[in-house]
Write a protein that holds these residues in place. Structure first.
Motif, mmCIF file in Angstrom:
data_model
loop_
_atom_site.group_PDB
_atom_site.id
_atom_site.type_symbol
_atom_site.label_atom_id
_atom_site.label_comp_id
_atom_site.label_asym_id
_atom_site.label_seq_id
_atom_site.Cartn_x
_atom_site.Cartn_y
_atom_site.Cartn_z
ATOM 1 N N ILE A 1 0.840 -1.207 0.000
ATOM 2 C CA ILE A 1 0.000 0.000 0.000
ATOM 3 C C ILE A 1 0.875 1.257 0.000
ATOM 4 O O ILE A 1 0.598 2.209 -0.739
ATOM 5 N N VAL A 2 1.919 1.261 0.796
ATOM 6 C CA VAL A 2 2.816 2.419 0.843
ATOM 7 C C VAL A 2 3.486 2.617 -0.521
ATOM 8 O O VAL A 2 3.583 3.745 -1.018
ATOM 9 N N ILE A 3 3.932 1.542 -1.144
ATOM 10 C CA ILE A 3 4.577 1.643 -2.452
ATOM 11 C C ILE A 3 3.601 2.168 -3.499
ATOM 12 O O ILE A 3 3.922 3.102 -4.254
ATOM 13 N N ILE A 4 2.404 1.592 -3.556
ATOM 14 C CA ILE A 4 1.407 2.027 -4.535
ATOM 15 C C ILE A 4 1.024 3.479 -4.305
ATOM 16 O O ILE A 4 0.952 4.275 -5.260
ATOM 17 N N SER A 5 0.795 3.863 -3.060
ATOM 18 C CA SER A 5 0.429 5.247 -2.745
ATOM 19 C C SER A 5 1.544 6.215 -3.116
ATOM 20 O O SER A 5 1.285 7.297 -3.664
ATOM 21 N N THR A 6 2.780 5.837 -2.832
ATOM 22 C CA THR A 6 3.916 6.695 -3.160
ATOM 23 C C THR A 6 4.046 6.886 -4.665
ATOM 24 O O THR A 6 4.227 8.010 -5.145
ATOM 25 N N VAL A 7 3.940 5.803 -5.403
ATOM 26 C CA VAL A 7 4.016 5.897 -6.869
ATOM 27 C C VAL A 7 2.882 6.761 -7.406
ATOM 28 O O VAL A 7 3.105 7.641 -8.254
ATOM 29 N N LEU A 8 1.659 6.531 -6.924
ATOM 30 C CA LEU A 8 0.523 7.352 -7.369
ATOM 31 C C LEU A 8 0.749 8.827 -7.064
ATOM 32 O O LEU A 8 0.481 9.696 -7.906
ATOM 33 N N ASN A 9 1.243 9.127 -5.872
ATOM 34 C CA ASN A 9 1.489 10.522 -5.494
ATOM 35 C C ASN A 9 2.582 11.157 -6.347
ATOM 36 O O ASN A 9 2.445 12.309 -6.780
ATOM 37 N N ILE A 10 3.657 10.430 -6.594
ATOM 38 C CA ILE A 10 4.750 10.972 -7.409
ATOM 39 C C ILE A 10 4.273 11.243 -8.834
ATOM 40 O O ILE A 10 4.532 12.308 -9.394
ATOM 41 N N VAL A 11 3.572 10.272 -9.418
ATOM 42 C CA VAL A 11 3.061 10.449 -10.778
ATOM 43 C C VAL A 11 2.063 11.605 -10.826
ATOM 44 O O VAL A 11 2.071 12.406 -11.773
ATOM 45 N N GLY B 1 -5.618 12.308 -9.277
ATOM 46 C CA GLY B 1 -6.047 12.620 -7.912
ATOM 47 C C GLY B 1 -7.244 11.774 -7.502
ATOM 48 O O GLY B 1 -7.305 11.250 -6.394
ATOM 49 N N TYR B 2 -8.189 11.623 -8.442
ATOM 50 C CA TYR B 2 -9.359 10.786 -8.170
ATOM 51 C C TYR B 2 -8.980 9.314 -8.064
ATOM 52 O O TYR B 2 -9.534 8.578 -7.245
ATOM 53 N N VAL B 3 -8.041 8.873 -8.879
ATOM 54 C CA VAL B 3 -7.584 7.476 -8.798
ATOM 55 C C VAL B 3 -6.978 7.207 -7.419
ATOM 56 O O VAL B 3 -7.268 6.188 -6.794
ATOM 57 N N GLY B 4 -6.152 8.151 -6.948
ATOM 58 C CA GLY B 4 -5.566 8.000 -5.618
ATOM 59 C C GLY B 4 -6.623 7.973 -4.531
ATOM 60 O O GLY B 4 -6.550 7.180 -3.591
ATOM 61 N N MET B 5 -7.615 8.839 -4.667
ATOM 62 C CA MET B 5 -8.691 8.883 -3.678
ATOM 63 C C MET B 5 -9.499 7.581 -3.693
ATOM 64 O O MET B 5 -9.823 7.035 -2.638
#
Length: 119
Positions: free
Chosen positions: A31-41, A56-60
């Protein structure tokens, strides 16, 4: 890691029973890896208004999708060390508890999954 992430998703609504440390921590790392990648992208592509908004919506949506499974595995992890689910909501102390080894033998929440896996 994949094995435990599959277990995390398969038991997404199971709040009873017990989960080993590996069943808790490997999905948390994913989860941390996926969230970090989503945030960076999202940050990198945020200069493109539509793309930044969509990411932003995908991350949410990702965060909303993992709420119940994360609470469920947290409950089972607290049960594994002999604590009630409420301890999962105590900041910092919940991490200390989640790092503890399984309570040996059977407890009020069920059989020890570590002993069952070794049998």
């Amino acid at each position: 890691m994949i094995k435990y992430c599959k277990m995390y998703l398969a038991n997404w609504k199971t709040f009873s029973g017990r989960s080993r440390r590996s069943e808790f921590w490997w999905p948390m790392l994913a989860i941390v890896i996926i969230s970090t990648v989503l945030n960076i992208v999202t940050v990198i592509l945020s200069f493109i208004p539509v793309v930044g908004t969509i990411l932003g919506y995908v991350g949410m949506l990702f965060n909303l999708a993992i709420i119940v499974p994360t609470l469920a595995v947290g409950a089972r992890r607290m049960h594994d060390i002999g604590r009630g689910f409420g301890w999962y909501f105590v900041p910092i102390y919940n991490l200390i508890l989640a790092l503890q080894d399984s309570e040996p033998g059977e407890n009020r929440f069920g059989a020890n999954p570590k002993e069952n896996a070794n049998a």
